[in-house]
Design an enzyme around this catalytic site. Structure first.
Site, PDB file in Angstrom:
ATOM      1  N   LYS A 211      -8.129  12.308  -5.898  1.00  0.00           N
ATOM      2  CA  LYS A 211      -7.276  13.393  -5.423  1.00  0.00           C
ATOM      3  C   LYS A 211      -7.607  14.698  -6.148  1.00  0.00           C
ATOM      4  CE  LYS A 211      -2.305  14.042  -4.464  1.00  0.00           C
ATOM      5  NZ  LYS A 211      -0.988  13.393  -4.663  1.00  0.00           N
TER       6      LYS A 211
ATOM      7  N   CYS B  74      -2.436  12.457   0.166  1.00  0.00           N
ATOM      8  CA  CYS B  74      -1.081  13.008   0.106  1.00  0.00           C
ATOM      9  C   CYS B  74      -1.037  14.527  -0.056  1.00  0.00           C
ATOM     10  CB  CYS B  74      -0.312  12.317  -1.016  1.00  0.00           C
ATOM     11  SG  CYS B  74       1.482  12.562  -0.930  1.00  0.00           S
TER      12      CYS B  74
ATOM     13  N   GLU C   3      -2.035   5.630   0.370  1.00  0.00           N
ATOM     14  CA  GLU C   3      -2.175   6.026  -1.035  1.00  0.00           C
ATOM     15  C   GLU C   3      -1.407   5.043  -1.918  1.00  0.00           C
ATOM     16  OE1 GLU C   3      -0.725   9.733  -3.909  1.00  0.00           O
ATOM     17  OE2 GLU C   3       0.240   9.331  -1.991  1.00  0.00           O
TER      18      GLU C   3
END
Length: 499
Positions: free
Chosen positions: A323, A372, A266
């Site tokens: 995300k 994440c 990321e």
């Protein structure tokens, strides 16, 4: 209150990276003993204190992040403010337990003569409360009771494929509550009761583990992805030009066989590189070596995204994964009128949540990518699997964490996502932990972290078997929440009308 605090400490010590996962099967006994015949208000207070203490201890690694790492890198607030934020975080994530304590104190008298029913009642509404922890902009699922099973108890953890984390939470609470009844009933041999109970759980786990198959391995069906763990510090990310990061990435890419598919962490780059020299040089390397590279960097168009996309000799792909589950306060500000004072916690820019569960089709790979904080949520990997992912990739930036407990707790979430969907999960992190996990939660291969091996980067060859099976949990999601809610309501009605 001493029993509540003891229970909170034992619960925290059962979490990944702490002391011993099997503690979770007895850790709640002191808590439930203290809750006997409690009033609703006292029950709410005790449950809140228990959740507050156990979650703060579980996330003790956040304290140096908030008081040292973030202030030093971002220079945005003094160190002591990090202490305040740490304790406020504990308050926010423990609030849902108020509801459990209140309801338990309100209705437990219905089941005084029926310990099994009372244990079912406690387990059902605790599970409902646990589900509330993941709802809304302040949702946070790290430190769930089920997490304690994700290292040493993979046999029992296979229930994740049936009912997800909530089924494990229900089971843990039921066992603890019923043991608390047996503990209070006995005047002697209480220590023996605890030992026998843990031993029985260990035997059950061993028995269930014996039925866990080893995935068939054949060169004909085996696919390979390369993980590039960059080992780049936060200071370098934020204050050095992107060419410094590119230098490290370029050296690593030249060690990877030509024609490979490569996964980077990321936010490998902290700016949009599609139209600058950094992006052009990365594309040139991809062209020279015929590489397809999944790389993370922010984009700013009509929407701001923390995203990943592929780059190859033809350039950057149009499709991307943004995300979906953003980190509260860091990547977006929940309820600005309420929490506007905490805008100083922003790491880079505020982002918009992604709307699509994109599947990248590259050669024989059908990759579902997560980023994440995404990995803390079952719904993301579940939707990627339903959309056709045969392998799940989690790109993360864990360079903020200097304590290995944080890294182990994050990896445990990848283990859960693998079991839930029966997919190989490949986690790629700058500084580590980078690993490949099989569909039953076993770590097949793990790269050394930046603390374990001093190097600018580490390259890992990760092999996996593409999977297309669908689990009960993948198909129906958090169905166990509704089961628990209906069971709890039914028990309240039964207790109030019949018992």
């Amino acid at each position: 209150m001493a029993l509540v605090l003891l229970s909170a400490v034992l619960t925290a010590l059962s979490m990944p990276g702490m002391l011993w996962g099997y503690l979770i099967w007895v850790a709640l006994i002191p808590f439930f003993i203290s809750m006997k015949e409690v009033t609703p208000l006292k029950g709410a207070l005790k449950a809140f204190v228990w959740g507050f203490v156990y979650l703060l201890i579980t996330h003790y690694w956040e304290l140096p992040v908030l008081t040292v790492n973030v202030p030093e890198v971002l220079n945005s607030f003094p160190n002591f403010i990090g202490i305040v934020v740490y304790f406020l975080m504990g308050v926010v994530i423990a609030v849902p337990f108020l509801a459990f304590g209140f309801i338990y104190g309100l209705y437990q008298r219905f089941f005084e003569r029926y310990p099994v029913l009372l244990s079912l009642f406690a387990a059902s509404f605790f599970t409902v409360t646990e589900h509330l922890r993941e709802i809304g902009p302040l949702g946070f699922t790290n430190g769930r009771l089920s997490d304690a099973l994700l290292n040493e108890q993979l046999g029992i953890a296979q229930l994740l494929a049936v009912g997800g984390p909530l089924l494990l939470v229900f089971t843990i609470v039921f066992v603890n509550h019923y043991l608390s009844h047996l503990f209070m009933e006995r005047t002697r041999d209480r220590a023996l009761l605890i030992v026998i109970s843990v031993a029985f759980v260990a035997l059950a786990n061993a028995a269930m583990s014996s039925f866990v198959p080893i995935p068939h391995s054949s060169d004909k069906y085996e696919s390979t992805l390369y993980a590039l763990q960059t080992n780049i510090s936060m200071h370098m990310k934020y204050y050095q030009p992107p060419d410094e990061t590119l230098r490290v990435v370029s050296r690593a890419l030249r060690e990877i066989p030509e024609g490979s598919v490569v996964i980077l962490p990321e936010a490998t780059f902290m700016s949009d590189i599609r139209s600058n020299s950094t992006g052009s040089q990365l594309q040139q390397i991809a062209s020279e070596r015929n590489l397809r590279i999944l790389v993370g960097f922010p984009t700013y168009n009509d929407s701001n995204y923390n995203q990943v996309r592929f780059v190859d000799g033809e350039g950057f792909s149009d499709e991307f994964y943004a995300k979906v589950q953003l980190t509260p306060f860091v990547e977006f500000l929940p309820w600005p009128r309420v929490f506007g004072l905490f805008s100083f916690l922003k790491f880079l820019d505020y982002f918009d949540p992604g709307q699509q569960f994109t599947i990248f089709s590259v050669d024989e790979h059908r990759i579902g990518a997560q980023i994440c904080f995404d990995s803390l949520y079952s719904n993301v990997s579940r939707n990627l699997t339903r959309n056709g992912a045969t392998v799940i990739v989690i790109a993360t930036n864990d360079g903020w964490f200097n304590i290995s407990t944080a890294l182990q707790q994050h990896l445990s979430k990848s283990i859960a996502r693998a079991i839930e969907n029966r997919r190989y999960v490949i986690q790629v992190s700058n500084t580590g932990i980078s690993a490949v996990i099989d569909p039953y939660g076993r770590i097949v291969k793990r790269l050394p972290t930046s603390k374990e091996l001093t190097a600018e980067y580490v390259v890992g060859e990760f092999q996996y078997l593409p999977r297309v099976t669908t689990t009960l949990y993948t198909r129906f999601g958090n169905w166990f929440f509704w089961f628990s809610l209906l069971l709890g309501i039914a028990l309240i009605i039964l207790g109030g009308v019949v018992l």
